[in-house]
Motif scaffolding. Structure first.
Motif, PDB file in Angstrom:
ATOM      1  N   ASN A 100       8.168 103.833 104.096  1.00 27.98           N
ATOM      2  CA  ASN A 100       7.076 102.870 103.864  1.00 27.98           C
ATOM      3  C   ASN A 100       6.758 102.728 102.384  1.00 27.98           C
ATOM      4  N   ARG A 101       7.765 102.884 101.548  1.00 34.35           N
ATOM      5  CA  ARG A 101       7.547 102.790 100.108  1.00 34.35           C
ATOM      6  C   ARG A 101       7.143 101.375  99.696  1.00 34.35           C
ATOM      7  N   ARG A 106       3.049  97.278  97.984  1.00 35.30           N
ATOM      8  CA  ARG A 106       2.330  96.026  98.220  1.00 35.30           C
ATOM      9  C   ARG A 106       0.825  96.275  98.354  1.00 35.30           C
ATOM     10  N   GLU A 107       0.466  97.377  98.997  1.00 32.45           N
ATOM     11  CA  GLU A 107      -0.954  97.698  99.155  1.00 32.45           C
ATOM     12  C   GLU A 107      -1.602  97.995  97.804  1.00 32.45           C
TER      13      GLU A 107
END
Length: 222
Positions: A100-101, A106-107
């Protein structure tokens, strides 16, 4: 013996009464001897498994054996490394890979963008209160207060200045008076010192003249 026996209770035959009393007494003594106490006052029993604790000894021996085994293995490894170059090159080329890199990046970008937008809105916001207007209102109020007041503006400052000036003048006058008193007190002492110096010089001159007079008298006698 039975004739001299005196029973507590009245009896017709002393011999039988003595036998009966003896049997009753012996029975009583036996019961007292064999009686069992209601409260147990004996020491508690000792159990060897509580004092010896064999399980503890067993665990301690197992721990010592494991320590000795680990030490022996470590010593063998160190000896092998000393004999050879070892089997590990201490290189680690592994790269951390996360599933989930991209999502986390993006977050983070979204949060940074939101923070910048909030900062822009805060900085671009115009104030609702005007400091210039407040200053003008204060000046007007000050003018109204001066008009209705019975004392001039900042009268306490002027009074403080006057009092400070008066104090400074008094201090200067007191210093001058002390200096004049000191000069007056020093003048007689100086005159005394002059007199003392004059008398000392005269004494020296007389002492110098005395030996000359003695010489003249000696020559005349000759």
């Amino acid at each position: 013996m039975h004739r001299s026996y005196n029973s507590i209770l009245p009896t017709s035959n002393r011999l039988l009464q003595q036998k009966w009393d003896d049997t009753y007494y012996n029975e009583h003594r036996r019961k007292v001897k064999d009686v069992q106490s209601i409260v147990d006052t004996k020491a508690p029993p000792t159990y060897m498994h509580l004092h010896l604790k064999l399980k503890k000894f067993q665990l301690e021996e197992e721990r010592l054996t494991t320590i000795e085994r680990d030490n022996r293995i470590l010593l063998e490894k160190m000896a092998y490394i000393m004999r050879t170059r070892g089997r590990v090159d201490n290189k680690n080329n592994y790269e951390y890979q996360s599933l989930n890199r991209e999502k986390r990046q993006r977050e983070l970008l979204r949060v940074a963008k939101d923070n910048q937008e909030i900062l822009r809105r805060i900085t671009s916001r115009q104030p609702e209160y005007s400091a210039k207007k407040w200053d003008e209102d204060w000046k007007k109020n000050q003018a109204f207060m001066n008009n209705i007041s019975s004392f001039p503006e900042e009268w306490w400052v002027k009074n403080n200045k006057k009092s400070n000036r008066a104090k400074s003048r008094q201090s200067i006058r007191s210093r001058k008076s002390t200096r004049s008193n000191q000069s007056v007190s020093e003048s007689p002492s100086e005159s005394k010192q002059d007199k003392n110096t004059k008398t000392s010089s005269e004494e020296k001159s007389t002492n110098e003249k005395k030996p000359d007079d003695k010489k003249e008298t000696d020559e005349e006698t000759k």
